[in-house]
Design an enzyme around this catalytic site. Structure first.
Site, PDB file in Angstrom:
ATOM      1  N   GLY A  78       0.878  -1.349  -0.048  1.00 45.53           N
ATOM      2  CA  GLY A  78      -0.114   0.131  -0.077  1.00 45.53           C
ATOM      3  C   GLY A  78       0.990   1.152   0.090  1.00 45.53           C
ATOM      4  N   ASP A  79       0.206   2.117   0.059  1.00 43.47           N
ATOM      5  CA  ASP A  79       0.588   3.835  -0.117  1.00 43.47           C
ATOM      6  C   ASP A  79       0.882   4.375   1.581  1.00 43.47           C
ATOM      7  OD1 ASP A  79       1.048   6.770  -0.961  1.00 43.47           O
ATOM      8  OD2 ASP A  79       0.418   5.717  -2.950  1.00 43.47           O
ATOM      9  N   THR A  81      -0.481   5.859   4.858  1.00 45.15           N
ATOM     10  CA  THR A  81      -1.759   5.935   5.722  1.00 45.15           C
ATOM     11  C   THR A  81      -1.469   6.743   6.865  1.00 45.15           C
ATOM     12  OG1 THR A  81      -3.612   4.996   6.525  1.00 45.15           O
ATOM     13  CG2 THR A  81      -1.493   3.794   6.756  1.00 45.15           C
ATOM     14  N   TYR A  82      -2.719   6.872   7.707  1.00 41.93           N
ATOM     15  CA  TYR A  82      -2.447   7.625   9.233  1.00 41.93           C
ATOM     16  C   TYR A  82      -2.754   6.597  10.213  1.00 41.93           C
ATOM     17  CZ  TYR A  82      -3.588  10.709  12.985  1.00 41.93           C
ATOM     18  OH  TYR A  82      -3.786  11.114  14.179  1.00 41.93           O
ATOM     19  N   ALA A 149      -8.532   1.210   6.916  1.00 45.60           N
ATOM     20  CA  ALA A 149      -7.495   0.972   5.892  1.00 45.60           C
ATOM     21  C   ALA A 149      -7.038  -0.466   6.061  1.00 45.60           C
ATOM     22  CB  ALA A 149      -6.458   1.919   6.104  1.00 45.60           C
ATOM     23  N   PHE A 163      -4.743  -3.830   9.833  1.00 41.71           N
ATOM     24  CA  PHE A 163      -5.837  -3.019   9.588  1.00 41.71           C
ATOM     25  C   PHE A 163      -5.832  -1.807  10.459  1.00 41.71           C
ATOM     26  CE2 PHE A 163      -7.716  -5.993  12.568  1.00 41.71           C
ATOM     27  CZ  PHE A 163      -8.543  -4.925  13.377  1.00 41.71           C
ATOM     28  N   CYS A 180      -3.731   6.433   1.386  1.00 41.05           N
ATOM     29  CA  CYS A 180      -3.682   5.365   0.460  1.00 41.05           C
ATOM     30  C   CYS A 180      -3.476   5.743  -0.998  1.00 41.05           C
ATOM     31  CB  CYS A 180      -5.027   4.398   0.734  1.00 41.05           C
ATOM     32  SG  CYS A 180      -4.827   3.577   2.417  1.00 41.05           S
TER      33      CYS A 180
END
Length: 360
Positions: A78-79, A81-82, A149, A163, A180
């Site tokens: 994935g990219d 995320t927070y 996410a 997650f 993301c």
């Protein structure tokens, strides 16, 4: 039937969380433990997956520092995320059996656990095939919004990462990034959708039930067996404050730390902090709670030894000297910046930061 041990850890510093995850994964790989589900909350942090693009971070280092948000690179998919308080983060540490050795199936099963949990709160969530995660709203709809996410890593069918479900999450922090890498849709939380705060422990309980159901496992619950305290001992306040650091003898690690100690049976953390301070320095002074409790793994023990630590502050009277115990061979009074640079462990640094930020 397979067993699934559920750990509810509370706040875990992100770097400590990565260590925990890696230790649990190694223990699972060696057959020292069974499948485990770690449920926890992280402080504000941006995490970059293997496919992350730096342009999806919309803020500079100065803004991130002002917001108290850190940045970490990870090996998950994935990219960017927070993670932050009010968000339930789940790390399933599973060794997938032969009949479940399918990456798509595993991702769908994790999504199903979250979707079923949200349904208990009256939230009809689903997936949008072209985008990862769990969503409210339909694909192509202008109100499509992500509520959870998902970013996983699987190596030889051993799963790590997992997650992040937005419960009472501070949503403005998502404006620091393109979550993301998806610019066409927004994010939401259970609190926003329901119009009120939601109990994080209740959500964790719901998630645990559905993970056991979906993954056809018998549930076991594990507590945190060791409780400790840390005490930041100060001279002065504000910019002129000095922090006492003590060095453990080589047989006990040889590293620099603030005052620490283990909570004995029947003791409260506050009583332990006062006792340890007197035993380790000779000072009999009041201690002040810092509203900071976190969990971590002790040393490199396998299976991981979990510890929950509560932080305190205390002040040394002017002109009074400290008297070290036999557990330490040196001490120094340092300015805050130097003390933070010398402390190896994130939880101890956070305790010093909170202590020195207290109003006079």
């Amino acid at each position: 039937m397979n067993t699934l041990t559920v750990y509810r850890l509370g706040r875990v510093e992100y770097e400590d969380g990565l260590t925990l995850m890696q230790r649990f994964a190694e223990a699972r790989k060696q057959g020292l433990i069974g499948d485990s589900l770690l449920l926890l909350e992280h402080p504000p942090v941006l995490t970059l997956g293997r496919g992350a693009k730096r342009e999806n971070i919309l803020s500079n280092d100065e803004q991130l520092g002002t917001e108290g948000v850190e940045l970490f690179e990870t090996n998950r998919g994935g990219d960017v995320t927070y993670h932050g308080p009010g968000q339930v983060v789940g790390y399933p540490i599973f060794l997938l059996p032969k009949e479940r050795q399918d990456v798509r199936r595993y991702v769908r099963d994790v999504e199903r656990c979250i979707i079923q949990s949200l349904a208990e709160y009256g939230l009809q969530a689903g997936i949008i095939p072209k985008w990862p995660g769990v969503w409210l709203g339909q694909e192509g709809s202008p109100d499509a919004r992500k509520i959870a996410a998902i970013g996983i890593h699987i190596s030889r069918w051993l799963t790590t990462h997992g997650f992040a479900l937005n419960v009472n999450t501070h949503l403005p922090h998502f404006n620091l990034i393109v979550p993301c890498g998806i610019r066409e849709a927004g994010v939401t939380s259970m609190q926003r959708e329901l119009g009120h705060r939601v109990s994080v422990p209740d959500v964790e309980e719901t998630l645990a039930r559905h993970f056991c159901s979906v993954f056809e496992s018998e549930r076991r619950d594990a507590g945190i067996p060791v409780r400790t305290v840390s005490i930041a001992l100060l001279r002065g306040r504000g910019a002129d404050a000095r922090v006492l650091l003590v060095r453990r003898i080589p047989e006990r690690g040889g590293f620099w730390q603030t005052i620490t100690g283990r909570v004995e049976p029947g003791e409260t953390p506050e009583k332990t902090a006062a006792r340890e301070l007197k035993e380790e320095t000779g000072l009999d002074v009041p201690v002040r709670a810092l509203d900071y409790q976190h969990a971590f793994a002790l040393g490199e023990i396998l299976p991981p030894m979990l510890v929950e630590e509560t932080a305190f502050a205390a002040w040394c009277p002017e002109g009074q000297e400290v008297r070290l115990s036999a557990e330490h061979d040196a001490h120094e009074w340092l300015d805050v910046r130097t003390a933070l640079e010398r402390l190896e462990y994130r939880g101890l640094r956070e305790g010093v930061k909170r202590a020195t930020a207290l109003p006079e």
